[in-house]
Every structure is written in structure tokens, then in C-alpha cells.
Design a protein around this motif. Structure first.
Motif, PDB file in Angstrom:
ATOM      1  N   UNK A   1       0.825  -1.216   0.000  1.00 41.16           N
ATOM      2  CA  UNK A   1       0.000   0.000   0.000  1.00 41.16           C
ATOM      3  C   UNK A   1       0.856   1.261   0.000  1.00 41.16           C
ATOM      4  N   UNK A   2       1.847   1.254  -0.885  1.00 48.17           N
ATOM      5  CA  UNK A   2       2.777   2.362  -1.068  1.00 48.17           C
ATOM      6  C   UNK A   2       3.104   2.438  -2.556  1.00 48.17           C
ATOM      7  N   UNK A   3       3.075   3.630  -3.134  1.00 57.50           N
ATOM      8  CA  UNK A   3       3.341   3.795  -4.558  1.00 57.50           C
ATOM      9  C   UNK A   3       4.679   3.169  -4.951  1.00 57.50           C
ATOM     10  N   UNK A   4       5.727   3.467  -4.196  1.00 59.87           N
ATOM     11  CA  UNK A   4       7.044   2.912  -4.511  1.00 59.87           C
ATOM     12  C   UNK A   4       7.096   1.401  -4.262  1.00 59.87           C
ATOM     13  N   UNK A   5       6.651   0.971  -3.104  1.00 62.34           N
ATOM     14  CA  UNK A   5       6.798  -0.435  -2.727  1.00 62.34           C
ATOM     15  C   UNK A   5       5.877  -1.375  -3.488  1.00 62.34           C
TER      16      UNK A   5
ATOM     17  N   UNK B   1      11.884   0.583  -4.518  1.00 61.37           N
ATOM     18  CA  UNK B   1      11.323  -0.154  -3.387  1.00 61.37           C
ATOM     19  C   UNK B   1      12.283  -0.094  -2.196  1.00 61.37           C
ATOM     20  N   UNK B   2      11.724   0.176  -1.029  1.00 60.55           N
ATOM     21  CA  UNK B   2      12.508   0.309   0.201  1.00 60.55           C
ATOM     22  C   UNK B   2      13.092  -1.035   0.630  1.00 60.55           C
ATOM     23  N   UNK B   3      14.149  -0.958   1.433  1.00 56.93           N
ATOM     24  CA  UNK B   3      14.882  -2.155   1.841  1.00 56.93           C
ATOM     25  C   UNK B   3      13.982  -3.199   2.507  1.00 56.93           C
ATOM     26  N   UNK B   4      13.117  -2.787   3.414  1.00 57.54           N
ATOM     27  CA  UNK B   4      12.245  -3.749   4.106  1.00 57.54           C
ATOM     28  C   UNK B   4      11.348  -4.504   3.140  1.00 57.54           C
ATOM     29  N   UNK B   5      10.799  -3.769   2.169  1.00 54.48           N
ATOM     30  CA  UNK B   5       9.957  -4.413   1.165  1.00 54.48           C
ATOM     31  C   UNK B   5      10.801  -5.305   0.256  1.00 54.48           C
TER      32      UNK B   5
ATOM     33  N   UNK C   1      13.437  -6.981   1.070  1.00 56.22           N
ATOM     34  CA  UNK C   1      13.722  -8.211   1.814  1.00 56.22           C
ATOM     35  C   UNK C   1      12.522  -9.145   1.800  1.00 56.22           C
ATOM     36  N   UNK C   2      11.332  -8.597   1.953  1.00 51.79           N
ATOM     37  CA  UNK C   2      10.125  -9.428   1.940  1.00 51.79           C
ATOM     38  C   UNK C   2       9.924 -10.058   0.569  1.00 51.79           C
ATOM     39  N   UNK C   3      10.139  -9.290  -0.489  1.00 50.43           N
ATOM     40  CA  UNK C   3       9.982  -9.795  -1.845  1.00 50.43           C
ATOM     41  C   UNK C   3      11.007 -10.878  -2.152  1.00 50.43           C
ATOM     42  N   UNK C   4      12.235 -10.624  -1.758  1.00 51.79           N
ATOM     43  CA  UNK C   4      13.310 -11.597  -2.011  1.00 51.79           C
ATOM     44  C   UNK C   4      13.035 -12.896  -1.271  1.00 51.79           C
TER      45      UNK C   4
END
Length: 176
Positions: free
Chosen positions: A143-147, A167-171, A173-176
Motif C-alpha cells: 500500500x505504497x506507490x514505490x513499494x 522499493x525500500x529495503x524492508x519491502x 527483503x520481503x519480496x526476495x
């Protein structure tokens, strides 16, 4: 098989010293197949089109717009006006940006096919495997434009690349 990371940032900083137009683009080439991910800001679109032509790009098999940030989509119109596009992919989120909505509409009209990126969508172009690993499914979005921008897993033989955009680091990591 070639991957070009194209710096199409605005060279002069605005008075506040912040370079908010730090756009980039990625060109993936294999044989006669060309895949372009993002197009940088409008202000440097001529540089991008010239670079693509120097690399022998006469048509783009897949053009991916990761998300509705000007530094990523601003150059799309110039590419569409100068190079034929077979397929255009986007994440179906304009971010309430009317300029982006107009560019996506133009891309839909000028390309042979428009693809809405969906989680785990797979396609192959000239032996290059392309898998959408973001945006996530509806219940697992950020729910973030970038992420919620498009992230692709690109593979060819023993090579694999994951594009992450803004995409931010936390996102990531979740994607990876």
C-alpha cells in the motif's frame, strides 16, 4: 545477452540541493529482442532515446513502467514517439497522477498489447525469462506507490537479475 543500467538523472541540482529527478532506465538486449524498464524523467528523455538508438534499438518487445513517479515515467512519451513498442506493462496504479494516466493511455494506444503486471506472471522473450514478483497479490500488498511498483526476475541461462526500482529495503527483503 546485455544489461545496460542507464543513468538518465538530471545533472543540475535544483536550488534546494535535492536531486528529486534521479531517474534511471534498464535496457536488456538479447539478439534482436529489446526490453526497456522505466524511462527516467522527461527532462533527459532525448538522452535516453539517443542511447537506445546507439544500441541499435529499433523496436521494443517489452516496455515496463514500474510505477507512477515522474523520475521513472517522464521519458516514456519520448520513447513512444521515437521507437515502436510491441508490449507495454504497468502495475495498474496511476497513483492519482493525471500525467501518468495520460502517458499510460498513450502507451496502450501505441503498443500492440498492454499487460497489467500480476503476481507471478511469467513470460519469455527470445529465451529471456521474465517473472513478476511484485506487485504482490491483493492481500499482501505494501500500500505504497514505490513499494507496490513492478519488480521483475529476469533470467537467461545461468544469469538472474531482480529489478527493484524505488522499493525500500524492508519491502525488498520481503519480496526476495
Amino acid at each position: 545477452f546485455f544489461v545496460f543500467f542507464i543513468n538518465v538523472s538530471i545533472k543540475e541540482l535544483p536550488p534546494n540541493g535535492m536531486n528529486e529527478r534521479h531517474g534511471g532506465a534498464i535496457l536488456i538486449k538479447k539478439g534482436d529482442a529489446d526490453i526497456l524498464i522505466d524511462a527516467g524523467p522527461r527532462e533527459t528523455s532525448t538522452e535516453l532515446v539517443n542511447f537506445l538508438k546507439q544500441k541499435g534499438v529499433d523496436d521494443i518487445e517489452l516496455f515496463v513502467s514500474t510505477h507512477a513517479r515522474h523520475e521513472n515515467y517522464g521519458g516514456i512519451e519520448a520513447v513512444l514517439d521515437n521507437i515502436a513498442v510491441e508490449q507495454f506493462m504497468w502495475n495498474n496504479d496511476t497513483g492519482n497522477d493525471l500525467a501518468y494516466a495520460a502517458i499510460v493511455e498513450k502507451a496502450g494506444n501505441k503498443s500492440f498489447r498492454t499487460i497489467v503486471a500480476t503476481y507471478l506472471l511469467n513470460m519469455t522473450i527470445n529465451g529471456i525469462g521474465i517473472q513478476v514478483i511484485n506487485p504482490r497479490n491483493a492481500t499482501d500488498r505494501f500500500h505504497s506507490l514505490d513499494n507496490d511498483g513492478i519488480v521483475l526476475k529476469i533470467s537467461d541461462r545461468a544469469f538472474c537479475l531482480m529489478t527493484t526500482g524505488d522499493i525500500a529495503y524492508g519491502a525488498q527483503a520481503k519480496i526476495a
